[in-house]
Design a protein around this motif. Structure first.
Motif, mmCIF file in Angstrom:
data_model
loop_
_atom_site.group_PDB
_atom_site.id
_atom_site.type_symbol
_atom_site.label_atom_id
_atom_site.label_comp_id
_atom_site.label_asym_id
_atom_site.label_seq_id
_atom_site.Cartn_x
_atom_site.Cartn_y
_atom_site.Cartn_z
ATOM 1 N N PRO A 1 0.838 -1.207 0.000
ATOM 2 C CA PRO A 1 0.000 0.000 0.000
ATOM 3 C C PRO A 1 0.876 1.262 0.000
ATOM 4 O O PRO A 1 1.807 1.375 0.799
ATOM 5 C CB PRO A 1 -0.794 -0.113 1.314
ATOM 6 C CG PRO A 1 -0.510 -1.469 1.864
ATOM 7 C CD PRO A 1 0.786 -1.904 1.278
ATOM 8 N N TRP A 2 0.566 2.199 -0.872
ATOM 9 C CA TRP A 2 1.307 3.454 -0.961
ATOM 10 C C TRP A 2 0.365 4.619 -0.701
ATOM 11 O O TRP A 2 -0.751 4.651 -1.207
ATOM 12 C CB TRP A 2 1.920 3.640 -2.349
ATOM 13 C CG TRP A 2 3.159 2.853 -2.621
ATOM 14 C CD1 TRP A 2 3.264 1.682 -3.294
ATOM 15 C CD2 TRP A 2 4.489 3.206 -2.244
ATOM 16 N NE1 TRP A 2 4.564 1.257 -3.355
ATOM 17 C CE2 TRP A 2 5.352 2.190 -2.718
ATOM 18 C CE3 TRP A 2 5.049 4.281 -1.553
ATOM 19 C CZ2 TRP A 2 6.727 2.217 -2.529
ATOM 20 C CZ3 TRP A 2 6.421 4.310 -1.362
ATOM 21 C CH2 TRP A 2 7.251 3.281 -1.842
ATOM 22 N N LEU A 3 0.830 5.578 0.080
ATOM 23 C CA LEU A 3 0.084 6.810 0.300
ATOM 24 C C LEU A 3 0.956 7.990 -0.089
ATOM 25 O O LEU A 3 2.124 8.074 0.321
ATOM 26 C CB LEU A 3 -0.358 6.937 1.760
ATOM 27 C CG LEU A 3 -1.300 8.115 2.063
ATOM 28 C CD1 LEU A 3 -2.370 7.703 3.067
ATOM 29 C CD2 LEU A 3 -0.531 9.321 2.614
ATOM 30 N N VAL A 4 0.398 8.890 -0.888
ATOM 31 C CA VAL A 4 1.091 10.093 -1.351
ATOM 32 C C VAL A 4 0.379 11.297 -0.741
ATOM 33 O O VAL A 4 -0.829 11.475 -0.942
ATOM 34 C CB VAL A 4 1.076 10.175 -2.896
ATOM 35 C CG1 VAL A 4 1.761 11.449 -3.365
ATOM 36 C CG2 VAL A 4 1.740 8.944 -3.505
ATOM 37 N N LEU A 5 1.110 12.097 0.000
ATOM 38 C CA LEU A 5 0.546 13.280 0.662
ATOM 39 C C LEU A 5 1.234 14.508 0.086
ATOM 40 O O LEU A 5 2.461 14.588 0.072
ATOM 41 C CB LEU A 5 0.778 13.188 2.176
ATOM 42 C CG LEU A 5 0.313 14.363 3.033
ATOM 43 C CD1 LEU A 5 -1.197 14.537 2.945
ATOM 44 C CD2 LEU A 5 0.746 14.160 4.487
ATOM 45 N N LEU A 6 0.455 15.475 -0.405
ATOM 46 C CA LEU A 6 1.061 16.657 -0.997
ATOM 47 C C LEU A 6 0.447 17.935 -0.446
ATOM 48 O O LEU A 6 -0.737 17.970 -0.096
ATOM 49 C CB LEU A 6 0.974 16.634 -2.519
ATOM 50 C CG LEU A 6 -0.410 16.523 -3.154
ATOM 51 C CD1 LEU A 6 -0.564 17.527 -4.272
ATOM 52 C CD2 LEU A 6 -0.583 15.114 -3.725
ATOM 53 N N ASP A 7 1.267 18.950 -0.394
ATOM 54 C CA ASP A 7 0.866 20.261 0.125
ATOM 55 C C ASP A 7 1.306 21.317 -0.882
ATOM 56 O O ASP A 7 2.424 21.247 -1.421
ATOM 57 C CB ASP A 7 1.530 20.499 1.489
ATOM 58 C CG ASP A 7 1.123 21.818 2.100
ATOM 59 O OD1 ASP A 7 0.126 21.840 2.837
ATOM 60 O OD2 ASP A 7 1.803 22.830 1.827
ATOM 61 N N VAL A 8 0.438 22.300 -1.137
ATOM 62 C CA VAL A 8 0.750 23.339 -2.121
ATOM 63 C C VAL A 8 1.730 24.329 -1.503
ATOM 64 O O VAL A 8 1.455 24.905 -0.433
ATOM 65 C CB VAL A 8 -0.528 24.062 -2.577
ATOM 66 C CG1 VAL A 8 -0.185 25.106 -3.645
ATOM 67 C CG2 VAL A 8 -1.532 23.060 -3.120
ATOM 68 N N ASP A 9 2.857 24.545 -2.166
ATOM 69 C CA ASP A 9 3.868 25.496 -1.692
ATOM 70 C C ASP A 9 3.404 26.919 -1.941
ATOM 71 O O ASP A 9 2.938 27.253 -3.043
ATOM 72 C CB ASP A 9 5.206 25.266 -2.409
ATOM 73 C CG ASP A 9 5.756 23.876 -2.178
ATOM 74 O OD1 ASP A 9 5.592 23.356 -1.055
ATOM 75 O OD2 ASP A 9 6.341 23.298 -3.120
ATOM 76 N N GLY A 10 3.551 27.785 -0.933
ATOM 77 C CA GLY A 10 3.241 29.198 -1.103
ATOM 78 C C GLY A 10 1.789 29.496 -1.384
ATOM 79 O O GLY A 10 1.472 30.509 -2.019
#
Length: 492
Positions: free
Chosen positions: A357-366
């Motif tokens: 199982p893979w989880l990808v977490l992303l956050d918008v820079d700026g």
């Protein structure tokens, strides 16, 4: 529904299931006697859906016993709970599945298919594997018969749909009697897609198992499948003999729907070998079965269908409302609630297949700068655009969600044998956002957004994966943003 299978354990009392076992063994007198004792008892407690499931499945038993007025009475009483606001229990799925069976048997074919598809959806939400397998088996069985009786040019596609449902059900089921029923149905689907050798092996295994335990219902279906297989291979004499045996067994277990379908196929086999007497007898059986189903049941239960139409529509609206509550209104992605509801099923499925199982977490820079410099409307537009980029870079089996604010989560579905798929998907997403033309949305003076991404793999638990991915995301932010970091400890 033509394929009537043993019920999943849980909400249906053991004595009710014993009546079904007696029916499937061709012991109609014993089944009638026990059913008189069973039906006199008030359904056990456990909630209104549990009570409804018992009542509707008793209606199925009454129909199999040719006790039509009682079947109608029980079905009408059990149907009253279809307007429940929370149809997410195994009992709710069992009720809908049994109603689909009855509707199919009396000729309300479109309503039956809708009800059975809804039962599968509810069973998936319930998290009960045996109930889901039951619902998948009934839906797959109906699709088999639709494929067999529908336009030849569409048959293979419908058989493939049926095979998919039945194969999934076979992976879930543990009960031996129920497993035999799915095996028989699946073998018919395999014939429809040209997998003759596999179909024969599965049908013969099913037949032998049914003979060993006295399951004449399952034996009838297995014989029918073998008869169809002989037809496809051009052995019409053998097909006639085996199909005749299937018809006789269907009569013994008093399953009108099976008798109707099997008799039609037997008539075709008799015609192919020049046996007009056998053909006429088979057609008389099919006509008799059809009249029993249509004339006796359609009027009574058809009226019940009309009376409950508004309730069924309300039920669908309730389901739609539940789905809307799990969706982010800004981006159209699954929201945090939807992710937390759906993730356990996806993770369990991935783990069962031996995948990582893979989880990808992303956050918008700026992102705060975008809101401050271009306004919140532009910020909302940026989030919608990133949601579109995520959809484009991810597969249909992946679960893409907006976690909160400018944070997004991607939970990968079946990753096959690619053990580095998580970082690869994360990098693809990062590059897609970085190389996107933002000038039309933000103008030339606003700094275009990028994303920092944390990736983790490991135990099939959402909170564990999320914590690991969050640690990797924090590291990506600290090391300069617009980059992907993988949490190494999560992979152990």
């Amino acid at each position: 529904m033509e394929y009537d299978s043993p019920l999943a354990a849980g909400d249906i009392p053991s004595e009710d299931q014993r009546v079904r076992d007696l029916l499937n063994a061709g012991r109609l007198a014993d089944a009638n006697q026990l059913f008189d004792e069973v039906v006199a008892r008030v359904p056990p407690g456990g909630g209104r859906w549990s009570r409804s499931a018992v009542l509707v499945n008793r209606a199925v038993l009454a129909w199999r016993l040719s006790r039509i007025p009682l079947a109608l009475e029980l079905a009408a009483e059990g149907w009253t709970d279809l307007d429940s606001e929370h149809p997410d229990s195994p009992a709710a799925a069992q009720t809908m599945s049994a109603l689909g069976y009855l509707l199919e048997g009396i000729g309300h074919r479109r309503a039956a298919l809708d009800m059975l598809r809804l039962a599968v959806q509810v069973a998936r939400r319930s998290g009960d594997a045996e109930t889901l397998a039951q619902c998948l088996q009934r839906l797959g069985g109906i699709l088999n018969f639709r494929a067999a009786s529908g336009p030849p040019q569409a048959a293979e596609q419908v058989f493939r749909q049926a095979a998919g449902y039945l194969r999934e059900g076979l992976e879930l089921v543990a009960d031996p009697a129920f497993r035999r029923a799915i095996m028989a149905a699946y073998s018919r689907s395999l014939i429809g897609i040209g997998a003759y050798d596999r179909a024969e092996q599965l049908a013969r295994d099913t037949h032998d198992q049914c003979v060993a335990v006295g399951d004449e219902w399952g034996q009838a279906v297995a014989d029918w499948v073998l008869g169809i297989l002989h037809q496809h291979r051009g052995d019409q004499d053998q097909a006639r003999d085996v199909l005749r045996r299937a018809v006789e067994l269907a009569e013994r277990v008093n399953d009108i729907s099976l008798l109707f379908r099997f008799s039609l196929d037997l008539a075709d086999a008799c015609a192919a070998v020049g046996d007009p007497v056998g053909e006429a007898a088979a057609l008389r059986r099919s006509v008799g079965a059809s009249l029993t189903a249509v004339e006796t049941l359609q009027e009574g239960l058809g009226q019940a269908l009309e009376q409950r139409k508004v309730a069924v529509q309300a039920q669908r609206l309730a389901v739609a409302a539940q789905e809307a509550a799990a969706r982010d209104p800004l981006t159209g992605l699954t929201n945090r609630l939807g992710l937390e509801r759906t993730a356990p099923f996806l993770l369990d499925s991935t783990a069962t297949k031996g995948r990582i199982p893979w989880l990808v977490l992303l956050d918008v820079d700026g992102f705060k700068g975008v809101n401050d410099d271009a306004g919140h409307a532009a910020g909302d537009a940026v989030l919608r655009e990133i949601a579109q980029l995520l959809r484009r870079e991810c597969r249909i089996d992946d679960l893409v969600a907006r976690w909160a604010g400018d944070e997004f989560v991607v939970l990968l579905g079946d990753t096959g044998n690619d053990y580095d798929i998580g970082p690869a998907v994360a990098e693809r997403i990062r590059k897609s956002v970085d190389q996107h033309d933002w000038s039309g949305l933000l103008g030339p003076m606003i700094r275009p957004p990028t994303v920092s991404v944390g990736v983790a793999a490991g135990p099939a638990k959402l909170d564990t994966l999320f914590k690991a991915a969050d640690a990797a995301l924090y590291r990506a932010k600290r090391l300069g943003r617009n980059r992907v970091e993988v949490e190494p400890t999560a992979r152990s």
